[in-house]
Design a protein around this motif. Structure first.
Motif, PDB file in Angstrom:
ATOM      1  N   GLU A 264       0.832  -1.213   0.000  1.00 25.04           N
ATOM      2  CA  GLU A 264       0.000   0.000   0.000  1.00 25.04           C
ATOM      3  C   GLU A 264       0.863   1.257   0.000  1.00 25.04           C
ATOM      4  OE1 GLU A 264      -3.615   0.556   2.375  1.00 25.04           O
ATOM      5  OE2 GLU A 264      -3.457  -1.547   3.000  1.00 25.04           O
ATOM      6  N   ALA A 267       2.893   1.731  -3.353  1.00 19.65           N
ATOM      7  CA  ALA A 267       2.081   2.230  -4.465  1.00 19.65           C
ATOM      8  C   ALA A 267       2.066   3.754  -4.465  1.00 19.65           C
ATOM      9  CB  ALA A 267       0.662   1.684  -4.351  1.00 19.65           C
ATOM     10  N   ARG A 268       2.066   4.352  -3.276  1.00 24.25           N
ATOM     11  CA  ARG A 268       2.077   5.828  -3.205  1.00 24.25           C
ATOM     12  C   ARG A 268       3.468   6.379  -3.484  1.00 24.25           C
ATOM     13  NH1 ARG A 268      -0.659   6.036   2.700  1.00 24.25           N
ATOM     14  NH2 ARG A 268      -2.396   4.665   2.227  1.00 24.25           N
ATOM     15  N   ARG A 270       5.663   5.245  -5.497  1.00 24.68           N
ATOM     16  CA  ARG A 270       6.009   5.157  -6.926  1.00 24.68           C
ATOM     17  C   ARG A 270       5.219   6.184  -7.744  1.00 24.68           C
ATOM     18  NH1 ARG A 270       6.013  -0.700  -6.047  1.00 24.68           N
ATOM     19  NH2 ARG A 270       8.183  -1.316  -5.779  1.00 24.68           N
ATOM     20  N   ARG A 271       4.156   6.703  -7.137  1.00 24.61           N
ATOM     21  CA  ARG A 271       3.293   7.643  -7.884  1.00 24.61           C
ATOM     22  C   ARG A 271       4.010   8.938  -8.186  1.00 24.61           C
ATOM     23  NH1 ARG A 271      -1.737   8.031  -4.547  1.00 24.61           N
ATOM     24  NH2 ARG A 271      -2.037   5.790  -4.712  1.00 24.61           N
TER      25      ARG A 271
END
Ligand code: ADP
Ligand code: MG
Length: 271
Positions: A264, A267-268, A270-271
């Motif tokens: 979780e 994912a942020r 890599r944004r």
């Protein structure tokens, strides 16, 4: 000596700094710090775990012997210690630690007289030697209080991760912490975000635990991580083997859960 990240300068992004905080003891801060750090390191992120608790549990849990803590996070923040002499590699690839011991117990008093008292960790983490180590993520394991040490963590951090033990009064303790976060935003760190609230030591057979989860999701919505950390004996055993659960018992429910949390957060990142 720590090798610098072999990336061209332009690719260097500042580390994402997460304070793991809850003024209550025994809610899973240190367990989360160690195992989230290990799960992120496993994914290839370069992770620094800063032990900011005088109890030094995160250091012990990662196998830093007590007689091997001559230089600690205390020196990092209060005596101009050189990060390269303080931060050491763990047994895991991609995971480094700034250890702590009872030296930090006096930090609150030693900090009061310092005019930069709330910014010492913030400034220490921006030391050029730390920059050169090229960390992607810094996790700060906070002491169980809303002391100046915790305020230092909140000022140094981009975001705060709050472990919440699914029990009665859990949400009341949380509102106290959120008031401190608001104060820090108003003064020293306007951009401080909530990374998320993490339900820990969860026992799905327990009605009260389910009720705390429902209340937390109703009141806090998206702020509550999808991942829930179950009560899992492997998580409590791992520190006595000086290993994160991801190494001690890689297939355990506890290891799976912390990998889910790392997903979780990754994912942020890599944004
Ligand atoms: P804190 O750092 O908030 O004081 P800890 O992470 O040290 O809390 O956890 C308190 C105790 O509970 C420790 O003995 C730890 O091993 C145990 N513990 C933490 N999380 C879990 C879990 N999910 N399942 C079982 N035991 C846990
Ligand atoms: Mg702890």
């Amino acid at each position: 000596m720590l090798a610098a990240k072999p990336l061209p300068e332009a690719d260097l992004k500042p580390a994402h700094v997460i304070a793991i905080a809850n003024q209550k003891g025994g809610v899973g801060k240190t367990t989360t710090a160690i195992n989230l750090a290990a799960a992120l390191a496993e994914k290839g992120f370069r992770v620094l775990l800063v032990d900011l608790d005088p109890q030094g549990n995160a250091s012990t849990g990662l196998g830093v012997a007590t007689n091997d803590r001559k230089l600690t996070t205390y020196d990092l923040i209060l005596s101009d210690g050189r990060p390269e002499a303080i931060i050491r590699p763990s047994k895991l690839e991609n995971l480094w630690i700034s250890p702590a011991n009872s030296d930090l117990a006096s930090a609150d008093i030693d900090l009061v007289a310092n005019e930069k008292r709330s910014f010492l960790l913030h400034d220490a983490l921006r030391h050029p030697e730390i920059d050169a180590m090229g960390f992607d993520v810094v996790l700060i394991d906070c002491p169980p209080s809303l002391s100046l040490l915790t305020v230092n963590a909140l000022v140094a951090a981009h975001a705060v991760l709050v472990p919440l033990q699914a029990e009665f009064f859990a949400l009341e303790g949380l509102s106290q912490l959120l008031l401190t976060v608001r104060d820090v935003r108003r003064s020293a760190n306007p951009n401080l975000r909530i990374e998320g609230v993490l339900l820990t030591m969860y026992d799905g057979r327990n009605n009260l635990a389910q009720q705390v989860e429902t209340d937390a999701r109703e009141n806090l919505g998206e702020l509550v991580f999808q991942t829930i950390i179950p009560r899992n004996v492997r998580l409590s055993e791992a520190p006595s083997h000086a290993l994160p659960v991801t190494s001690y018992d890689p297939a355990s429910k506890g290891a799976e859960a912390y990998r889910g949390l790392a997903d979780e957060i990754a994912a942020r990142l890599r944004r």
